[in-house]
Design a protein around this motif. Structure first.
Motif, PDB file in Angstrom:
ATOM      1  N   VAL A 111      15.895  -0.654   8.132  1.00 42.10           N
ATOM      2  CA  VAL A 111      14.457  -0.544   8.737  1.00 42.10           C
ATOM      3  C   VAL A 111      13.823  -2.104   9.015  1.00 42.10           C
ATOM      4  N   MET A 112      12.960  -1.162  10.499  1.00 41.15           N
ATOM      5  CA  MET A 112      12.821  -2.416  10.742  1.00 41.15           C
ATOM      6  C   MET A 112      11.053  -3.150  10.219  1.00 41.15           C
ATOM      7  N   GLY A 113      10.328  -2.041   9.480  1.00 45.62           N
ATOM      8  CA  GLY A 113       9.570  -2.346   9.201  1.00 45.62           C
ATOM      9  C   GLY A 113       9.841  -2.695   7.707  1.00 45.62           C
ATOM     10  N   ASP A 114       8.548  -2.975   6.536  1.00 48.43           N
ATOM     11  CA  ASP A 114       8.583  -3.188   5.345  1.00 48.43           C
ATOM     12  C   ASP A 114       7.818  -2.319   4.072  1.00 48.43           C
ATOM     13  N   ASP A 115       7.903  -0.918   4.744  1.00 50.40           N
ATOM     14  CA  ASP A 115       6.908   0.073   3.743  1.00 50.40           C
ATOM     15  C   ASP A 115       8.660   0.614   3.190  1.00 50.40           C
ATOM     16  N   LEU A 116       8.508   1.258   2.002  1.00 47.12           N
ATOM     17  CA  LEU A 116       9.052   1.731   1.590  1.00 47.12           C
ATOM     18  C   LEU A 116       8.537   3.285   2.132  1.00 47.12           C
ATOM     19  N   ARG A 117       8.036   3.948   2.398  1.00 43.99           N
ATOM     20  CA  ARG A 117       7.808   5.192   2.909  1.00 43.99           C
ATOM     21  C   ARG A 117       8.914   4.868   4.187  1.00 43.99           C
ATOM     22  N   GLN A 118       8.998   3.771   5.180  1.00 46.71           N
ATOM     23  CA  GLN A 118      10.360   4.288   5.870  1.00 46.71           C
ATOM     24  C   GLN A 118      10.884   4.145   5.582  1.00 46.71           C
ATOM     25  N   PRO A 122       0.899  -0.907  -0.141  1.00 48.42           N
ATOM     26  CA  PRO A 122       0.096   0.118   0.054  1.00 48.42           C
ATOM     27  C   PRO A 122       1.065   1.205   0.493  1.00 48.42           C
ATOM     28  N   GLY A 123       2.178   0.906   0.566  1.00 47.07           N
ATOM     29  CA  GLY A 123       2.929   2.417   0.968  1.00 47.07           C
ATOM     30  C   GLY A 123       4.305   2.911  -0.304  1.00 47.07           C
ATOM     31  N   SER A 124       4.097   1.877  -1.014  1.00 48.66           N
ATOM     32  CA  SER A 124       5.093   1.680  -1.697  1.00 48.66           C
ATOM     33  C   SER A 124       5.285   3.335  -3.131  1.00 48.66           C
ATOM     34  N   ALA A 125       3.451   3.484  -3.367  1.00 50.94           N
ATOM     35  CA  ALA A 125       4.161   4.094  -4.828  1.00 50.94           C
ATOM     36  C   ALA A 125       4.023   5.660  -3.655  1.00 50.94           C
ATOM     37  N   GLU A 126       3.362   5.614  -2.927  1.00 44.62           N
ATOM     38  CA  GLU A 126       3.555   6.787  -1.605  1.00 44.62           C
ATOM     39  C   GLU A 126       5.056   6.988  -1.606  1.00 44.62           C
ATOM     40  N   GLY A 127       5.644   5.966  -1.121  1.00 42.13           N
ATOM     41  CA  GLY A 127       7.296   6.239  -0.616  1.00 42.13           C
ATOM     42  C   GLY A 127       8.109   6.283  -1.775  1.00 42.13           C
ATOM     43  N   ILE A 128       7.975   5.522  -3.012  1.00 42.83           N
ATOM     44  CA  ILE A 128       8.219   6.251  -4.249  1.00 42.83           C
ATOM     45  C   ILE A 128       9.284   7.416  -4.764  1.00 42.83           C
ATOM     46  N   ALA A 129       7.435   7.876  -4.290  1.00 50.78           N
ATOM     47  CA  ALA A 129       7.587   9.686  -4.716  1.00 50.78           C
ATOM     48  C   ALA A 129       7.871  10.619  -3.323  1.00 50.78           C
ATOM     49  N   ARG A 130       7.955  10.500  -2.809  1.00 45.76           N
ATOM     50  CA  ARG A 130       9.138  10.715  -1.405  1.00 45.76           C
ATOM     51  C   ARG A 130      10.532  10.847  -2.117  1.00 45.76           C
ATOM     52  N   LEU A 131      10.778   9.923  -2.044  1.00 40.91           N
ATOM     53  CA  LEU A 131      12.177   9.296  -2.824  1.00 40.91           C
ATOM     54  C   LEU A 131      12.594   9.839  -3.800  1.00 40.91           C
ATOM     55  N   LYS A 132      11.522  10.549  -4.783  1.00 40.13           N
ATOM     56  CA  LYS A 132      11.832  11.227  -6.097  1.00 40.13           C
ATOM     57  C   LYS A 132      11.679  12.981  -5.912  1.00 40.13           C
TER      58      LYS A 132
END
Length: 786
Positions: free
Chosen positions: A713-720, A612-622
């Motif tokens: 990162v101890m979670g598995d979310d790209l936002r982290q 669920p958080g991958s798209a948002e995480g990649i947007a933040r990385l960009k």
């Protein structure tokens, strides 16, 4: 044979490359960056020894070759003028340490509770403040003066410049005995010179303060108030620093405090409460709702939801059932669990987190080395400037009091407290906050690396996607009255294949939502009975589904090459159906046929779901200036679909990459001038993580991946992942700001003081304020992400 005094070293702690080991020391008596430089230099003179000393933690992390004993290290530190002792903490060096003793986690915990200097400084500060107020009032306000007030001021100032200022005098004397000078040398000389000069003046002319408001006579004035105010301000600065250091380390202490103190051991059906540190691998222990899981393990009985926020930083609890792994220090929120211990003591995830945080706080970034080199020569230069200032004022015809005042002001304003605190306190606060967010920064070098990277390579499965298949589409062929998902799930319930689990999970979700499981089921909601179940590895499953009404259907679920030979002649898929099947697969799905009574009734399409958080995480990385690159062993169609869904450009997708090819992709990017970060979670990601300029391990992955990475990162979310990079860059920004103000303060202050434009009292206040400013600025990191 070990040399005398050598602590026996477990084989697992010895690096095969050079037989080196890591020793951590607690060091007492350090007060500034010059102390740090001296200890590192002294230890570095031992052949093969490399030391990194941390001022706020009052500790050192020392890489020691074979043949060098702990006692030799302690003697070397003592020769530098400081006291040291070996920490009883197992430190990893290289691969995961195995065979460590149960219970060593408690030693890490106790080591984190070293007494601070807050309590020791407070009485001295209280006495100094209480006596400084009357000294300043009497000295500066004529109406507050009385007969022979100078002698009373001298008496009131004496405890301040001796007992209250003793930490400065003692440190200066110790360093002088070993041929060194530090910030304390400047403070001690300044305070002592102010008081002794004033006392001599008073002795030479005892009547100089005979009457209130009397003009100073003789060769000069009195500077008792300067001595006490400087001492009080510097003690206040030290005390505030000590409090801030304690606060900055609170995250690590809070992390360790979350560990369970006791466990309910289960042996032969009998429960008994034992200290958690006594657990050994293989022990079964009971965890009731609301209790903290004592150590890492695997659920052997029961089901529950576990609050993993202490480890992953995620608020939603994780569902666990028999066979699920659980982590020590997480909290069981609902059902009773029986857990088999797999890791204990220093091997637990909690201990590893504490170890990584501690190592990160002890390490040094290149930017910190610059500050250390400067501070190493700073004090001797300042002392030379002090002498030059005094002589210059005398040569130019200045009075003795004005020459003295300028020299003392230079001494006080030059103290490099802020310089010594700028980097380590910032790193301490940043890594501590990271541990609270489930982010582990392996070392100070990581801060520099996060600033430099411009490309981030993302492994698809387990990083961008969940790595678990989910039902994506259901296509029914002319049999609208058949519930394909329910029938397929009935026969797939007997299989352990990932495809089968995904289909069964989809039906369970439908039943829970009131969509499925309503027609012909037993007990009003479960799956119908299945007889004659058979499974073919890699092919499919078949069985006869028996409804409550007694009606039965033969159901087959499987791949094309397995199911077609089993179909009736008039039940074969036609050209349109075959084309649809091919279209589903070319779109990145895994499709299976469902046949009822030997005739194709439809197909089910399953996909690896994007987190669920991958798209948002990649947007933040960009937004952070990073170019995302997708790396996967799947086919190009699957990779393209995932990339499009999360916002990765098509030209930045590398599909069909074998595990050994991941390193090659990273190398190609680096050869093209990119500074590459790599995020992954599996064993096959470890070489690429190590090759990358910055390796980022997802906490849901393997120990091998975490060992190869600099950032975990101890979670598995790209936002982290994005949060981790943001925190690292923020920490580096804070450290740079600290260093700027520390350098600017000394650069501007020393010339002003040398020109006689700065009163020593004001200089003392400014020096203390600079240290407090640096520490306060660093503590802004404790509010990161809130």
């Amino acid at each position: 044979m070990d040399r005398p005094g050598t602590t026996e070293l477990p084989p697992a702690l010895v690096s095969q490359a050079g037989l080196s080991r890591i020793v951590e020391l607690d060091i007492e008596g350090m007060t500034c960056a010059s102390c740090v430089t001296r200890v590192e230099r002294k230890l570095g003179k031992i052949e093969g020894v490399h030391a990194s000393v941390n001022l706020p933690l009052e500790s050192a992390r020392v890489e020691v070759p074979a043949g060098v004993s702990d006692q030799e290290l302690l003697s070397t530190v003592a020769a530098a003028g400081y006291q040291a002792r070996v920490k009883e903490v197992p430190i990893k060096h290289g691969p995961e340490v195995t065979g460590a003793e149960p219970g060593r986690t408690s030693q890490i915990h106790e080591a984190s509770r070293r007494p601070s200097s807050v309590d020791a400084l407070l009485p001295r500060l209280a006495v100094a403040a209480a006596l400084t107020i009357p000294v300043v009032l009497i000295s500066m306000i004529p109406s507050a003066q009385f007969m022979d007030w100078g002698w009373w001021v001298a008496a009131l100032a004496l405890p301040v410049v001796t007992w209250s200022a003793w930490p400065f005098h003692r440190a200066a004397a110790v360093n002088a005995r070993h041929g060194g000078s530090t910030m304390d040398t400047l403070v001690s000389i300044g305070v002592a010179a102010s008081y002794l000069y004033s006392l001599v003046q008073l002795i030479v002319d005892p009547r100089m303060t005979e009457h209130p408001g009397m003009e100073m006579t003789g060769t000069g004035g009195l500077y008792f108030e300067t001595a006490v105010v400087v001492t009080t301000f510097l003690l206040l600065g030290r005390w505030l620093e000590a409090r801030a250091k304690s606060r900055a380390g609170d995250a690590l202490r809070a992390l360790l405090d979350r560990g369970a103190k006791q466990a309910t051991l289960l042996r032969a059906g009998v429960e008994s409460v034992v200290p958690a540190e006594q657990l050994v691998p293989g022990d079964l222990f009971v965890v009731r709702p609301g209790e903290t899981i004592a150590t890492d393990g695997i659920v052997r009985d029961g089901a529950s939801a576990v609050d993993t926020s202490i480890i992953t930083g995620e608020s939603l609890p994780a569902e666990v059932t028999e066979g699920s792994p659980v982590t020590g220090a997480t909290v069981n929120t609902s059902g009773r669990l029986v857990v088999e211990a797999t890791r204990v003591g220093s091997e637990t995830t909690l201990a590893a987190m504490a170890r990584l945080v501690s190592e990160a706080q002890t390490g040094k970034a290149p930017i910190a080395r610059l500050a250390d080199r400067i501070s190493g020569v700073f004090v001797p230069i300042v002392l030379a400037i002090v002498v030059l200032t005094f002589i210059t004022w005398q040569v130019l015809g200045g009075s003795l009091p004005s020459s003295f005042t300028a020299a003392v002001a230079v001494l006080v304003i030059a103290c490099p407290c802020a310089l010594g605190l700028a980097t380590p306190v910032g790193l301490l606060a940043g890594s501590g906050r990271g541990s609270q967010l489930g982010i582990l920064i392996r070392g100070a070098q990581v801060l520099e690396d996060t600033r430099a990277v411009d490309t981030i390579v993302l492994d698809k499965t387990g990083t961008v996607t969940s790595g678990r298949l989910a039902l994506d589409a259901v296509d029914t062929f002319g049999a609208s009255d058949l519930d394909l998902v329910r029938l397929a799930a009935a026969v797939e319930a007997g299989s352990e294949h990932p495809l089968a689990k995904a289909i069964v999970a989809a039906e369970a979700a439908r039943v829970a939502s009131g969509i499925g499981g309503t027609r012909g089921t037993h007990d009003g909601g479960g799956q119908p009975a299945v007889v004659g179940f058979q499974s073919a590895a890699g092919g499919g499953v078949e069985g006869t589904v028996v409804e409550v009404s007694g009606e039965s259907r033969e159901v087959l679920v499987g791949r094309t090459d397995w199911i077609v030979p089993r179909l009736a002649e008039d039940g074969m898929p036609d050209a349109a159906q075959l084309a649809m099947f091919a279209e589903r697969e070319s779109g990145g799905a895994t499709a299976v046929w469902v046949a009822v009574d030997r005739r194709v009734a439809g197909m089910l399409s399953l996909r690896d779901t994007v987190k669920p958080g991958s798209a948002e995480g990649i947007a933040r990385l960009k937004a952070l200036g990073l170019r995302p690159v997708l790396l996967t062993g799947d086919n190009a169609a699957v990779a393209a679909r995932v990339a499009a869904e999360v916002g990765i450009a098509a030209q930045d997708v590398h599909a069909g990459v074998r595990p050994e090819g991941k390193v090659a992709v990273v190398k190609r990017l680096q050869a093209g001038g990119a500074r590459v970060a790599m995020a992954g979670d599996g064993v096959n990601d470890a070489p690429a993580l190590a090759q990358a300029d910055l390796g980022i391990a997802m906490g849901s992955g393997t120990d091998v991946a975490r060992e190869a990475a600099e950032l975990t990162v101890m979670g598995d979310d790209l936002r982290q992942v994005a949060t981790a990079i943001e925190l690292s860059r923020r920490t580096l920004s804070i450290i740079k700001a600290n260093l700027f103000w520390a350098f600017a303060y000394n650069t501007i202050g020393i010339p002003i003081a040398a020109l006689g434009l700065l009163n020593p009292m004001v200089a003392g206040a400014a020096m203390a304020a600079s240290s407090v400013l640096v520490v306060t600025n660093s503590l802004r990191l404790t509010r990161f992400g809130r």
